[in-house]
Write a protein that holds these residues in place. Structure first.
Motif, PDB file in Angstrom:
ATOM      1  N   LEU A   1      -5.164 -12.346   4.335  1.00  7.14           N
ATOM      2  CA  LEU A   1      -6.034 -13.244   3.578  1.00  7.14           C
ATOM      3  C   LEU A   1      -5.578 -13.354   2.135  1.00  7.14           C
ATOM      4  CD1 LEU A   1      -9.558 -12.140   4.907  1.00  7.14           C
ATOM      5  CD2 LEU A   1      -8.128 -14.010   5.718  1.00  7.14           C
ATOM      6  N   GLN A   2      -5.222 -12.217   1.543  1.00  7.82           N
ATOM      7  CA  GLN A   2      -4.767 -12.236   0.161  1.00  7.82           C
ATOM      8  C   GLN A   2      -3.494 -13.053   0.007  1.00  7.82           C
ATOM      9  OE1 GLN A   2      -4.420  -8.042  -0.613  1.00  7.82           O
ATOM     10  NE2 GLN A   2      -6.604  -7.792  -1.112  1.00  7.82           N
ATOM     11  N   THR A   3      -2.569 -12.912   0.934  1.00  7.49           N
ATOM     12  CA  THR A   3      -1.314 -13.663   0.870  1.00  7.49           C
ATOM     13  C   THR A   3      -1.555 -15.159   0.995  1.00  7.49           C
ATOM     14  OG1 THR A   3      -0.123 -11.787   1.843  1.00  7.49           O
ATOM     15  CG2 THR A   3       0.956 -13.943   1.914  1.00  7.49           C
ATOM     16  N   VAL A   4      -2.420 -15.556   1.910  1.00  3.27           N
ATOM     17  CA  VAL A   4      -2.686 -16.979   2.113  1.00  3.27           C
ATOM     18  C   VAL A   4      -3.349 -17.585   0.889  1.00  3.27           C
ATOM     19  CG1 VAL A   4      -4.054 -18.625   3.458  1.00  3.27           C
ATOM     20  CG2 VAL A   4      -2.779 -16.822   4.624  1.00  3.27           C
ATOM     21  N   PHE A   5      -4.403 -16.951   0.377  1.00  2.00           N
ATOM     22  CA  PHE A   5      -5.114 -17.509  -0.772  1.00  2.00           C
ATOM     23  C   PHE A   5      -4.249 -17.467  -2.034  1.00  2.00           C
ATOM     24  CE2 PHE A   5      -8.881 -16.556   1.864  1.00  2.00           C
ATOM     25  CZ  PHE A   5      -9.462 -17.809   1.840  1.00  2.00           C
TER      26      PHE A   5
ATOM     27  N   ASP B   1       6.491 -14.850   4.131  1.00  2.00           N
ATOM     28  CA  ASP B   1       5.286 -14.018   4.283  1.00  2.00           C
ATOM     29  C   ASP B   1       4.036 -14.893   4.357  1.00  2.00           C
ATOM     30  OD1 ASP B   1       6.851 -11.764   4.199  1.00  2.00           O
ATOM     31  OD2 ASP B   1       6.588 -11.456   2.036  1.00  2.00           O
ATOM     32  N   PHE B   2       4.048 -15.989   3.603  1.00  2.00           N
ATOM     33  CA  PHE B   2       2.879 -16.878   3.595  1.00  2.00           C
ATOM     34  C   PHE B   2       2.631 -17.467   4.977  1.00  2.00           C
ATOM     35  CE2 PHE B   2       1.149 -21.159   3.341  1.00  2.00           C
ATOM     36  CZ  PHE B   2      -0.031 -20.941   2.646  1.00  2.00           C
TER      37      PHE B   2
ATOM     38  N   TYR C   1      -3.220 -20.765  -4.191  1.00  2.00           N
ATOM     39  CA  TYR C   1      -3.593 -20.833  -5.604  1.00  2.00           C
ATOM     40  C   TYR C   1      -2.385 -20.966  -6.514  1.00  2.00           C
ATOM     41  CZ  TYR C   1      -5.586 -19.405 -10.080  1.00  2.00           C
ATOM     42  OH  TYR C   1      -5.959 -19.360 -11.398  1.00  2.00           O
ATOM     43  N   SER C   2      -1.306 -20.281  -6.177  1.00  2.00           N
ATOM     44  CA  SER C   2      -0.126 -20.233  -7.063  1.00  2.00           C
ATOM     45  C   SER C   2       1.090 -20.808  -6.351  1.00  2.00           C
ATOM     46  CB  SER C   2       0.149 -18.791  -7.500  1.00  2.00           C
ATOM     47  OG  SER C   2       1.343 -18.698  -8.231  1.00  2.00           O
ATOM     48  N   THR C   3       1.682 -21.838  -6.961  1.00  2.87           N
ATOM     49  CA  THR C   3       2.893 -22.438  -6.394  1.00  2.87           C
ATOM     50  C   THR C   3       4.081 -21.487  -6.507  1.00  2.87           C
ATOM     51  OG1 THR C   3       2.073 -24.626  -7.042  1.00  2.87           O
ATOM     52  CG2 THR C   3       4.414 -24.437  -6.487  1.00  2.87           C
TER      53      THR C   3
ATOM     54  N   ASP D   1       6.426 -20.120  -3.474  1.00  6.11           N
ATOM     55  CA  ASP D   1       7.877 -20.271  -3.421  1.00  6.11           C
ATOM     56  C   ASP D   1       8.579 -18.925  -3.255  1.00  6.11           C
ATOM     57  OD1 ASP D   1       7.602 -22.995  -3.728  1.00  6.11           O
ATOM     58  OD2 ASP D   1       7.766 -22.917  -5.919  1.00  6.11           O
ATOM     59  N   ALA D   2       8.007 -17.879  -3.855  1.00  5.73           N
ATOM     60  CA  ALA D   2       8.636 -16.553  -3.784  1.00  5.73           C
ATOM     61  C   ALA D   2       8.358 -15.845  -2.468  1.00  5.73           C
ATOM     62  CB  ALA D   2       8.172 -15.697  -4.962  1.00  5.73           C
TER      63      ALA D   2
END
Length: 294
Positions: A75-79, A94-95, A83-85, A89-90
């Motif tokens: 959940l943290q990775t998805v949100f 994982d996303f 929220y952050s481009t 990109d990095a």
């Protein structure tokens, strides 16, 4: 694309349960339609979704299904990626890996959420259908008040008044209907038609009768003790439909059902009178024939 997906997901949690519940309840009885502002509808949808969502969450965690679908880090990775481009990109790989787990977790919760909503709606349908019997069996006043709080606000007021919901077992509903033309009708409530908003469209009366008001008023001036029942006249036909737009007053009477209905209609009285006259004439002719034979 992700924004559209999350918008649909939010709608599935907030508005889906209420939509399904209203759809199922609509098959049982005419629902009460509330006219609300957009903010009131959103607030009502959130309140209705909170309880089943909480139960679904506890259910999924207790059975371990939620943990098998994904974890908090997903959940943290998805949100974070949404929220952050720069984070997206990095951590692109994982996303998308966490996004799959995120979808599995939501599917796990939504299946249980909608199952709970369907079960609740079906239970409420049964409670509405058997409201009078359930209310009669509840021993305590607070239990009856709780049942009324859960059931009655979700049903059209006209359905509550013109159906068997409030009738004790074995009773039926009679109505006196005064129209705009000052004609008074009486009959047993057989059916009614309600609009999409729960408003009354028409009433169908069984064993309809019409009151001769002018004749009664004239007779009452001559004799104050005149029998009012004698000025009711039966209407030809078994059913009589009155449009709600013509009704200005409606008086409902809950009447206990007797094993035998001793009140005869005008047609029945005419048939019985003719039958008695025929039997009397036959008896007279038989006596005359016997005397001639002697």
């Amino acid at each position: 694309m992700l924004a559209i997906g999350f918008t649909l997901l939010l709608g599935a949690y907030l508005f889906g349960p209420g939509l399904i519940a209203r759809l199922i309840l609509g098959f049982a009885v005419p629902r009460k339609t509330l006219v609300q502002s957009r903010s009131e509808e959103v607030t009502r949808s959130i309140v209705q979704a909170v309880v089943p969502f909480g139960i679904a969450l506890v259910w999924a965690r207790a059975t371990g299904a939620l943990q098998q679908s994904g974890h908090l880090t997903d959940l943290q990775t998805v949100f974070s990626g949404i929220y952050s481009t720069s984070f997206f990109d990095a951590h692109r790989q994982d996303f998308f890996s966490s996004l799959h787990a995120f979808c599995q977790m939501n599917l796990c919760l939504l299946l249980r959420l909608y199952l709970l909503v369907v079960l609740f709606a079906l239970t409420l349908n049964l409670a509405i259908r058997n409201y009078s019997q359930l209310r009669a069996r509840l021993p305590l006043g607070w239990q009856k008040a709780l049942l009324a709080t859960l059931v009655l606000p979700r049903v059209s007021e006209w359905h509550v008044l013109l159906s068997e919901m409030l009738l004790p077992a074995g009773d039926f509903l009679d109505a006196d209907v005064l129209t705009k033309s000052s004609v008074l009708y009486q009959g047993r409530i057989q059916d009614k038609m309600l609009g999409a908003d729960g408003s009354l469209q028409s009433i169908t009366l069984a064993k309809p009768r019409r009151f001769l008001r002018d004749e009664f008023e004239k007779a009452k001036e001559a004799d104050p003790n005149v029998d009012r029942e004698a000025y009711w006249r039966s209407i030809a036909g078994n059913l009589f439909v009155l449009m709600a737009s013509d009704v200005i007053n409606l008086n409902l009477k809950y009447i206990h059902r007797n094993p035998i209905d001793f009140r005869s209609s005008q047609e029945e009285r005419i048939v019985l009178r003719r039958l008695l006259e025929r039997l009397s004439n036959d008896e007279t002719d038989r006596d005359q024939t016997d005397r001639q034979a002697d």
